[in-house]
Write a protein that holds these residues in place. Structure first.
Motif, mmCIF file in Angstrom:
data_model
loop_
_atom_site.group_PDB
_atom_site.id
_atom_site.type_symbol
_atom_site.label_atom_id
_atom_site.label_comp_id
_atom_site.label_asym_id
_atom_site.label_seq_id
_atom_site.Cartn_x
_atom_site.Cartn_y
_atom_site.Cartn_z
ATOM 1 N N LEU A 1 55.894 60.180 -4.049
ATOM 2 C CA LEU A 1 56.224 61.362 -3.257
ATOM 3 C C LEU A 1 57.686 61.756 -3.439
ATOM 4 C CD1 LEU A 1 54.336 60.547 0.084
ATOM 5 C CD2 LEU A 1 53.609 62.083 -1.761
ATOM 6 N N GLU A 2 58.555 60.765 -3.402
ATOM 7 C CA GLU A 2 59.981 61.065 -3.548
ATOM 8 C C GLU A 2 60.302 61.578 -4.945
ATOM 9 O OE1 GLU A 2 61.866 57.441 -2.397
ATOM 10 O OE2 GLU A 2 61.699 57.883 -0.241
ATOM 11 N N LYS A 3 59.543 61.122 -5.941
ATOM 12 C CA LYS A 3 59.779 61.559 -7.317
ATOM 13 C C LYS A 3 59.260 62.967 -7.558
ATOM 14 C CE LYS A 3 58.663 60.286 -12.107
ATOM 15 N NZ LYS A 3 57.965 59.293 -12.971
ATOM 16 N N ASN A 4 58.133 63.301 -6.918
ATOM 17 C CA ASN A 4 57.428 64.527 -7.288
ATOM 18 C C ASN A 4 57.537 65.667 -6.286
ATOM 19 O OD1 ASN A 4 56.418 63.331 -9.647
ATOM 20 N ND2 ASN A 4 54.727 62.396 -8.519
ATOM 21 N N GLU A 5 58.133 65.439 -5.117
ATOM 22 C CA GLU A 5 58.124 66.495 -4.111
ATOM 23 C C GLU A 5 58.920 67.723 -4.542
ATOM 24 O OE1 GLU A 5 59.249 64.638 -0.447
ATOM 25 O OE2 GLU A 5 57.193 64.024 -0.010
ATOM 26 N N ASP A 6 59.890 67.527 -5.443
ATOM 27 C CA ASP A 6 60.653 68.691 -5.889
ATOM 28 C C ASP A 6 59.860 69.577 -6.854
ATOM 29 O OD1 ASP A 6 60.616 66.770 -7.874
ATOM 30 O OD2 ASP A 6 62.611 67.273 -8.630
ATOM 31 N N LEU A 7 58.661 69.101 -7.290
ATOM 32 C CA LEU A 7 57.828 69.915 -8.170
ATOM 33 C C LEU A 7 57.075 70.992 -7.405
ATOM 34 C CD1 LEU A 7 56.348 67.126 -10.475
ATOM 35 C CD2 LEU A 7 58.308 68.618 -10.896
ATOM 36 N N ALA A 8 56.979 70.837 -6.070
ATOM 37 C CA ALA A 8 56.393 71.859 -5.188
ATOM 38 C C ALA A 8 55.039 72.353 -5.658
ATOM 39 C CB ALA A 8 57.357 73.026 -5.043
ATOM 40 N N GLY A 9 54.131 71.397 -5.885
ATOM 41 C CA GLY A 9 52.751 71.799 -6.130
ATOM 42 C C GLY A 9 52.406 72.092 -7.567
ATOM 43 N N GLU A 10 53.321 71.850 -8.521
ATOM 44 C CA GLU A 10 53.040 72.219 -9.899
ATOM 45 C C GLU A 10 51.870 71.435 -10.490
ATOM 46 O OE1 GLU A 10 56.541 71.920 -12.222
ATOM 47 O OE2 GLU A 10 57.652 73.380 -11.051
ATOM 48 N N GLY A 11 51.597 70.238 -9.905
ATOM 49 C CA GLY A 11 50.526 69.420 -10.474
ATOM 50 C C GLY A 11 49.146 69.831 -10.040
ATOM 51 N N ALA A 12 49.011 70.691 -9.046
ATOM 52 C CA ALA A 12 47.695 71.033 -8.530
ATOM 53 C C ALA A 12 47.144 72.273 -9.214
ATOM 54 C CB ALA A 12 47.780 71.286 -7.030
ATOM 55 N N PRO A 13 45.808 72.387 -9.299
ATOM 56 C CA PRO A 13 45.228 73.602 -9.870
ATOM 57 C C PRO A 13 45.702 74.826 -9.099
ATOM 58 C CG PRO A 13 43.555 71.892 -9.579
ATOM 59 C CD PRO A 13 44.797 71.408 -8.911
ATOM 60 N N GLY A 14 46.223 75.797 -9.793
ATOM 61 C CA GLY A 14 46.735 76.979 -9.114
ATOM 62 C C GLY A 14 48.034 76.720 -8.398
ATOM 63 N N GLY B 1 45.998 64.019 -17.116
ATOM 64 C CA GLY B 1 45.157 62.943 -16.606
ATOM 65 C C GLY B 1 45.491 62.531 -15.196
ATOM 66 N N ARG B 2 46.397 63.261 -14.528
ATOM 67 C CA ARG B 2 46.779 62.939 -13.157
ATOM 68 C C ARG B 2 45.837 63.621 -12.175
ATOM 69 N NH1 ARG B 2 51.181 60.544 -11.787
ATOM 70 N NH2 ARG B 2 51.112 61.572 -9.751
ATOM 71 N N ALA B 3 45.697 63.000 -10.992
ATOM 72 C CA ALA B 3 44.884 63.593 -9.945
ATOM 73 C C ALA B 3 45.431 64.964 -9.579
ATOM 74 C CB ALA B 3 44.876 62.695 -8.714
ATOM 75 N N ALA B 4 44.547 65.946 -9.485
ATOM 76 C CA ALA B 4 44.956 67.317 -9.178
ATOM 77 C C ALA B 4 44.110 67.930 -8.072
ATOM 78 C CB ALA B 4 44.857 68.186 -10.423
ATOM 79 N N GLY B 5 43.267 67.108 -7.456
ATOM 80 C CA GLY B 5 42.458 67.614 -6.369
ATOM 81 C C GLY B 5 41.194 66.802 -6.205
ATOM 82 N N VAL B 6 40.333 67.287 -5.326
ATOM 83 C CA VAL B 6 39.090 66.594 -4.999
ATOM 84 C C VAL B 6 37.960 67.611 -5.029
ATOM 85 C CG1 VAL B 6 37.821 65.473 -3.123
ATOM 86 C CG2 VAL B 6 40.157 64.768 -3.638
ATOM 87 N N ASP C 1 48.430 67.668 -4.837
ATOM 88 C CA ASP C 1 49.452 66.969 -5.609
ATOM 89 C C ASP C 1 49.288 65.460 -5.469
ATOM 90 O OD1 ASP C 1 51.229 69.296 -6.426
ATOM 91 O OD2 ASP C 1 51.108 69.569 -4.258
ATOM 92 N N VAL C 2 48.649 65.039 -4.374
ATOM 93 C CA VAL C 2 48.432 63.623 -4.114
ATOM 94 C C VAL C 2 47.123 63.468 -3.356
ATOM 95 C CG1 VAL C 2 49.797 63.716 -1.984
ATOM 96 C CG2 VAL C 2 49.430 61.515 -3.118
ATOM 97 N N VAL C 3 46.383 62.420 -3.705
ATOM 98 C CA VAL C 3 45.110 62.111 -3.038
ATOM 99 C C VAL C 3 45.219 60.705 -2.455
ATOM 100 C CG1 VAL C 3 42.629 61.737 -3.342
ATOM 101 C CG2 VAL C 3 43.791 63.568 -4.611
ATOM 102 N N VAL C 4 44.872 60.574 -1.182
ATOM 103 C CA VAL C 4 44.915 59.274 -0.514
ATOM 104 C C VAL C 4 43.519 58.927 -0.022
ATOM 105 C CG1 VAL C 4 45.762 58.014 1.497
ATOM 106 C CG2 VAL C 4 47.331 59.397 0.144
ATOM 107 N N LEU C 5 43.110 57.704 -0.260
ATOM 108 C CA LEU C 5 41.802 57.222 0.172
ATOM 109 C C LEU C 5 41.930 56.504 1.506
ATOM 110 C CD1 LEU C 5 40.515 55.769 -3.225
ATOM 111 C CD2 LEU C 5 40.224 58.081 -2.318
ATOM 112 N N GLY C 6 41.145 56.947 2.470
ATOM 113 C CA GLY C 6 41.100 56.290 3.778
ATOM 114 C C GLY C 6 39.665 56.094 4.196
#
Length: 477
Positions: free
Chosen positions: A153-166, A244-249, A259-264
């Motif tokens: 999270l600390e590494k990628n939060e400055d990307l502001a959603g670039e990893g997610a579809p759309g 190859g990174r997670a981009a959604g569900v 940008d991040v997926v957590v399993l609970g």
């Protein structure tokens, strides 16, 4: 002089190290050698605190560590980290261990025991979905899990959603799969970090530990907080991007970018070693023990915590309840018995409390479906009250549900959903359940009152009054 007995502990967290510490208090090193094996990087830590560490309420990983390996060793407990037990030889009273200190394949050897403590905990449910192993999919079971998530999270939060579809729209998105305790707590953690949060759950309502009518209150509150909560939805795959990174569900009905997926999705008892050794397991897969936390029919093998089943005092049936409160108690009891003292664990009533943002969620005893499953007939009531006297500033609404056995009026369960000071009110009901009280008896409890803390009639007692009336009305003339 007789050689010291050897106590071997498998698992370096709540149960295992509580057992080791209590046994050490009672027996000196020359009387009892204590060796503990932990395959991870951390021991004696609070897994329950991980969501609050991720969300920023707890600062620093070390605040979740109760005692370091060095502190255990200073107390003559030989705690060996990065060491995995891979086999139990019950007839030979020994365990096979693999030491991974150098990060290599590890060195294997057998270690004998006189007393064995199985504190292997539980493993998170991780369904075999396409993409589930992709980078960007996280669990929150261990401190290693929490650290990996925070680092990402600390590494990628400055990307502001670039990893997610759309993505790339300046919005950070998180998807949490599962709406149980961990799911709602992680939803809060991401809200605190400024994420747009989606929670996906296959249940009719979030929090399957509540009845659906009470879970609906949680759903409404989460939606009002801006947390998109998707019900009756099964995840079919984890979406991935070109890297190859997670981009959604994806579910049967739609796709949710992230940008991040957590399993609970909850946990199951970690009892593969025990099963392979032929030790007795219950319906949930948890180890079966006696009141002293000794594995049934095995005089020198003990177990507790998230890998055992315990007696539910209300239903009279064994149940898997993975909570740190029980794990620590089990360890104390095991250590006392191995150390020559005497202690037992009578059972649980199923008390738990959690929160999502300012909403507090609590339950104790049985749900309606659980009471019906064991053949109990009952009456249920739901009341709406307030956290303080109605005229006192800052008062908040609170819903309390009470389930009482028909005819006898014995309280079977209580659920509470509300704001400030709602959650811990469940302890009133938990004590009543332990005491076997009826709803009518509860109405006479002498609880503290002042306008800043409660109405004249506490919400739990209002529910007891209504439940008592329902029981009386259901009795035959």
């Amino acid at each position: 002089m007789a050689a010291a007995e050897r106590m071997v502990v498998i698992g370096g967290d709540a149960t295992g190290m509580s057992a080791a510490s209590q046994a050490r208090r009672l027996k000196k090193p020359e009387e009892l050698e204590i060796v503990a094996f932990e395959r991870g990087h951390f021991a004696s830590f609070s897994a329950c605190g991980i969501p609050y560490w991720v969300g920023g309420d707890v600062t620093g990983r070390d605040n979740l560590i109760a005692r370091t390996p060095e502190e255990h060793r200073a107390r003559s407990i030989d705690l060996r980290m990065h060491t995995e037990v891979t086999e139990l030889d019950v007839p030979g009273q020994r365990v096979r261990v693999t030491e991974h200190e150098d990060g290599g394949p590890g060195t294997q050897r057998w270690v004998g025991y006189d007393q064995l403590v199985l504190a292997t905990g539980a493993r998170p449910v991780r369904p075999p979905l396409p993409g589930i192993e992709a980078p960007g999919v996280y669990g929150v079971q261990t401190l290693d899990d929490g650290q990996a998530l925070i680092d990402a999270l600390e590494k990628n939060e400055d990307l502001a959603g670039e990893g997610a579809p759309g993505g790339g729209d300046g919005v950070r998105r998180a998807v949490v799969v599962g709406a149980g305790y961990i799911g709602v707590e992680m939803a809060e953690a991401f809200v605190n970090r400024g994420y747009q949060v989606t929670v996906i759950d296959r249940g009719q309502q979030p929090m399957s530990t509540l009845d659906p009518d009470m879970g609906a209150l949680v759903y409404d509150a989460m939606c009002a907080m801006g947390i998109e909560t998707v019900r009756n939805a099964s995840v079919t795959r984890i979406l991935t991007d070109a890297r190859g990174r997670a981009a959604g569900v994806a579910t049967d009905d739609g796709e949710y970018p992230a940008d991040v997926v957590v399993l609970g999705l909850g946990v199951r008892p970690e009892t593969e070693l025990a099963a392979a050794a032929g030790l007795p397991l219950g319906e949930s897969g948890g180890l079966l023990t006696d009141l002293a936390m000794r594995v049934r029919d095995h005089g020198n093998i003990w177990s507790g915590g998230d890998c055992v089943e315990v007696l539910n005092l209300v239903s009279g049936r064994p149940q898997h309840v993975p909570l740190g409160t029980h794990a620590n108690k089990h360890g104390q009891i095991i250590g006392a018995n191995i150390g020559g003292d005497y202690a037992t664990f009578p059972g649980i009533v199923g008390t738990a409390v959690s929160k999502v943002c300012d909403l507090e969620i609590a339950r104790t005893g049985l749900l309606e479906r659980q009471a019906a499953a064991v053949g109990l007939q009952f009456e249920t009531v739901v009341i709406e009250s307030t956290s303080r006297a109605g005229y006192y500033p800052g008062t908040k609404p609170m819903h309390v549900k009470m389930i009482a056995e028909r005819r006898s009026g014995r309280v079977l369960g209580v659920q509470i959903v509300g704001r400030e000071n709602a959650g811990k009110r469940v302890d009133i009901a938990a004590v009543a359940l332990h005491a076997g009280m009826t709803a009518e008896q509860m109405t006479g409890l002498d609880l503290g009152y002042a306008p800043p803390f409660s109405p004249v009639w506490d919400p739990v007692l209002v529910a007891a009054r209504k439940a008592s009336a329902a029981v009386r009305a259901a009795r035959p003339n």
